[in-house]
Design a protein around this motif. Structure first.
Motif, PDB file in Angstrom:
ATOM      1  N   GLU A 180       0.841  -1.209   0.000  1.00 33.49           N
ATOM      2  CA  GLU A 180       0.000   0.000   0.000  1.00 33.49           C
ATOM      3  C   GLU A 180       0.877   1.261   0.000  1.00 33.49           C
ATOM      4  OE1 GLU A 180      -3.083   2.393   2.929  1.00 33.49           O
ATOM      5  OE2 GLU A 180      -2.594   0.310   3.401  1.00 33.49           O
ATOM      6  N   ALA A 181       1.955   1.230   0.783  1.00 35.13           N
ATOM      7  CA  ALA A 181       2.870   2.380   0.831  1.00 35.13           C
ATOM      8  C   ALA A 181       3.517   2.612  -0.529  1.00 35.13           C
ATOM      9  CB  ALA A 181       3.940   2.154   1.902  1.00 35.13           C
ATOM     10  N   LEU A 182       3.913   1.528  -1.200  1.00 39.09           N
ATOM     11  CA  LEU A 182       4.517   1.652  -2.528  1.00 39.09           C
ATOM     12  C   LEU A 182       3.517   2.248  -3.522  1.00 39.09           C
ATOM     13  CD1 LEU A 182       6.863   1.111  -4.493  1.00 39.09           C
ATOM     14  CD2 LEU A 182       5.943  -1.203  -4.804  1.00 39.09           C
ATOM     15  N   ARG A 183       2.269   1.774  -3.477  1.00 37.38           N
ATOM     16  CA  ARG A 183       1.239   2.300  -4.394  1.00 37.38           C
ATOM     17  C   ARG A 183       0.984   3.788  -4.131  1.00 37.38           C
ATOM     18  NH1 ARG A 183      -2.406  -2.745  -3.597  1.00 37.38           N
ATOM     19  NH2 ARG A 183      -1.632  -4.103  -5.233  1.00 37.38           N
ATOM     20  N   ASP A 184       0.869   4.148  -2.847  1.00 37.05           N
ATOM     21  CA  ASP A 184       0.627   5.557  -2.505  1.00 37.05           C
ATOM     22  C   ASP A 184       1.807   6.425  -2.923  1.00 37.05           C
ATOM     23  OD1 ASP A 184      -1.869   5.009  -1.507  1.00 37.05           O
ATOM     24  OD2 ASP A 184      -1.267   5.046   0.599  1.00 37.05           O
ATOM     25  N   TYR A 185       3.018   5.906  -2.728  1.00 34.73           N
ATOM     26  CA  TYR A 185       4.215   6.657  -3.130  1.00 34.73           C
ATOM     27  C   TYR A 185       4.203   6.884  -4.643  1.00 34.73           C
ATOM     28  CZ  TYR A 185       9.050   7.996  -3.899  1.00 34.73           C
ATOM     29  OH  TYR A 185      10.180   8.678  -4.289  1.00 34.73           O
ATOM     30  N   GLN A 186       3.885   5.826  -5.397  1.00 35.53           N
ATOM     31  CA  GLN A 186       3.879   5.943  -6.860  1.00 35.53           C
ATOM     32  C   GLN A 186       2.809   6.932  -7.328  1.00 35.53           C
ATOM     33  OE1 GLN A 186       1.641   3.790  -9.249  1.00 35.53           O
ATOM     34  NE2 GLN A 186       2.888   4.004 -11.087  1.00 35.53           N
ATOM     35  N   ARG A 187       1.662   6.947  -6.645  1.00 35.87           N
ATOM     36  CA  ARG A 187       0.590   7.878  -7.002  1.00 35.87           C
ATOM     37  C   ARG A 187       1.038   9.324  -6.767  1.00 35.87           C
ATOM     38  NH1 ARG A 187      -2.892   9.815  -3.619  1.00 35.87           N
ATOM     39  NH2 ARG A 187      -2.571   8.189  -2.078  1.00 35.87           N
ATOM     40  N   LEU A 188       1.738   9.570  -5.663  1.00 33.04           N
ATOM     41  CA  LEU A 188       2.182  10.926  -5.320  1.00 33.04           C
ATOM     42  C   LEU A 188       3.467  11.331  -6.030  1.00 33.04           C
ATOM     43  CD1 LEU A 188       1.477  10.754  -1.475  1.00 33.04           C
ATOM     44  CD2 LEU A 188       0.161  12.030  -3.174  1.00 33.04           C
ATOM     45  N   ASN A 189       4.323  10.356  -6.341  1.00 38.01           N
ATOM     46  CA  ASN A 189       5.639  10.632  -6.958  1.00 38.01           C
ATOM     47  C   ASN A 189       5.872   9.706  -8.144  1.00 38.01           C
ATOM     48  OD1 ASN A 189       6.693  12.343  -4.529  1.00 38.01           O
ATOM     49  ND2 ASN A 189       6.048  10.422  -3.616  1.00 38.01           N
ATOM     50  N   PRO A 190       5.062   9.811  -9.202  1.00 33.89           N
ATOM     51  CA  PRO A 190       5.138   8.824 -10.285  1.00 33.89           C
ATOM     52  C   PRO A 190       6.480   8.761 -10.997  1.00 33.89           C
ATOM     53  CG  PRO A 190       3.745  10.688 -10.899  1.00 33.89           C
ATOM     54  CD  PRO A 190       4.063  10.838  -9.450  1.00 33.89           C
ATOM     55  N   LYS A 191       7.263   9.832 -10.948  1.00 33.23           N
ATOM     56  CA  LYS A 191       8.542   9.841 -11.671  1.00 33.23           C
ATOM     57  C   LYS A 191       9.745   9.620 -10.755  1.00 33.23           C
ATOM     58  CE  LYS A 191       6.733  12.577 -15.388  1.00 33.23           C
ATOM     59  NZ  LYS A 191       6.653  13.851 -16.057  1.00 33.23           N
ATOM     60  N   GLN A 192       9.483   9.177  -9.527  1.00 34.32           N
ATOM     61  CA  GLN A 192      10.591   9.037  -8.580  1.00 34.32           C
ATOM     62  C   GLN A 192      10.729   7.622  -8.026  1.00 34.32           C
ATOM     63  OE1 GLN A 192      10.460  12.182  -5.631  1.00 34.32           O
ATOM     64  NE2 GLN A 192       9.675  13.604  -7.141  1.00 34.32           N
ATOM     65  N   LEU A 193      10.254   6.634  -8.770  1.00 36.66           N
ATOM     66  CA  LEU A 193      10.353   5.256  -8.298  1.00 36.66           C
ATOM     67  C   LEU A 193      11.796   4.764  -8.237  1.00 36.66           C
ATOM     68  CD1 LEU A 193       7.259   3.600  -9.986  1.00 36.66           C
ATOM     69  CD2 LEU A 193       7.636   3.956  -7.544  1.00 36.66           C
ATOM     70  N   GLU A 194      12.681   5.381  -9.031  1.00 36.05           N
ATOM     71  CA  GLU A 194      14.096   4.963  -8.980  1.00 36.05           C
ATOM     72  C   GLU A 194      14.703   5.239  -7.605  1.00 36.05           C
ATOM     73  OE1 GLU A 194      14.017   9.194 -10.236  1.00 36.05           O
ATOM     74  OE2 GLU A 194      12.959   7.430 -10.947  1.00 36.05           O
ATOM     75  N   ALA A 195      14.159   6.230  -6.887  1.00 38.42           N
ATOM     76  CA  ALA A 195      14.660   6.510  -5.528  1.00 38.42           C
ATOM     77  C   ALA A 195      14.328   5.351  -4.593  1.00 38.42           C
ATOM     78  CB  ALA A 195      14.060   7.819  -4.998  1.00 38.42           C
ATOM     79  N   VAL A 196      13.125   4.790  -4.740  1.00 41.62           N
ATOM     80  CA  VAL A 196      12.754   3.620  -3.932  1.00 41.62           C
ATOM     81  C   VAL A 196      13.692   2.458  -4.255  1.00 41.62           C
ATOM     82  CG1 VAL A 196      10.932   1.946  -3.416  1.00 41.62           C
ATOM     83  CG2 VAL A 196      10.339   4.352  -3.789  1.00 41.62           C
ATOM     84  N   TRP A 197      13.970   2.270  -5.542  1.00 43.98           N
ATOM     85  CA  TRP A 197      14.851   1.182  -5.969  1.00 43.98           C
ATOM     86  C   TRP A 197      16.248   1.341  -5.358  1.00 43.98           C
ATOM     87  CZ3 TRP A 197      14.333  -3.456  -7.803  1.00 43.98           C
ATOM     88  CH2 TRP A 197      15.460  -4.111  -8.320  1.00 43.98           C
ATOM     89  N   ARG A 198      16.762   2.585  -5.370  1.00 44.00           N
ATOM     90  CA  ARG A 198      18.099   2.829  -4.815  1.00 44.00           C
ATOM     91  C   ARG A 198      18.141   2.460  -3.326  1.00 44.00           C
ATOM     92  NH1 ARG A 198      21.174   6.673  -2.342  1.00 44.00           N
ATOM     93  NH2 ARG A 198      19.605   8.297  -2.164  1.00 44.00           N
ATOM     94  N   PHE A 199      17.097   2.846  -2.581  1.00 44.80           N
ATOM     95  CA  PHE A 199      17.078   2.517  -1.148  1.00 44.80           C
ATOM     96  C   PHE A 199      16.814   1.035  -0.913  1.00 44.80           C
ATOM     97  CE2 PHE A 199      16.134   7.163  -0.737  1.00 44.80           C
ATOM     98  CZ  PHE A 199      17.326   7.484  -0.101  1.00 44.80           C
TER      99      PHE A 199
END
Length: 200
Positions: free
Chosen positions: A163-182
């Motif tokens: 759910e957190a990943l989905r909400d993050y993607q909804r709010l920051n659709p172009k910043q998923l690479e930051a999640v990948w880096r962490f």
């Protein structure tokens, strides 16, 4: 002209928002003077061992400031960081905080803490500093928090992480690479990969 203990206490509390009794002692306010200032209503006890100015605005994040004052070096994480970043509707009863594996284990009755013990990059990467009522509070970034949710999915549940990943993607659709880096920092890239691919 030197300031009175009352002036010094007010000056400190205006600057930092919340202070411990030892912080007040360092600026020349003895415990006896502190008791007198409390009795006169010039300062107030906001929690055990923590003091502030009367009538100071207290927000939902006030407990985070209290925790930050009690545990210097701690970083708000997981469910509390999700709430801070608007990535969950849950309002956790405890404050989730990460501290160094080798750090002193704080014993607090208020605010209630749920501690995670991290080290090296897992504790140092993705830390943001936010001002909460004059107190500097360290919080993991939204992207780091999402990666941490997958790392600690056994503690909080995989459904919360997804759910957190989905909400993050909804709010920051172009910043998923930051999640990948962490996720790579947290060594959960392989766990996260199928969930990231499902969002594509």
């Amino acid at each position: 002209m030197s300031k009175t203990p009352s002036d010094r206490a007010k000056h400190l509390l205006k600057r930092v928002g919340i202070a411990r009794s030892r912080d007040l002692e360092q600026v020349g306010v003895s415990r006896t003077r502190l008791r007198r200032l409390l009795e006169r209503g010039l300062i107030e006890r906001v929690a055990r061992g923590l003091y502030g100015l009367p009538g100071a605005a207290r927000t939902e994040r006030h407990h985070l400031a209290q925790a930050a004052r009690r545990v210097p070096g701690g970083v708000i994480c997981l469910l509390s960081a999700l709430r801070f970043h608007g990535l969950t509707a849950q309002n956790p009863f405890e404050i989730w905080m990460a501290i160094d594996r080798k750090a002193w284990r704080p014993k607090l009755d208020h605010p209630p803490l749920r501690l995670l013990y991290l080290s090296d990059a897992a504790l140092k990467e993705g830390v943001e500093k936010h001002d909460v009522g004059g107190v500097t509070v360290q919080v993991f970034s939204a992207a780091k928090t999402v990666a941490d949710c997958f790392k600690f999915r056994n503690k909080i549940g995989i459904d919360v992480a997804v759910e957190a990943l989905r909400d993050y993607q909804r709010l920051n659709p172009k910043q998923l690479e930051a999640v990948w880096r962490f996720a790579e920092v947290d060594r959960v890239a392989r766990v996260l990969q199928p969930y990231l691919e499902s969002l594509g």
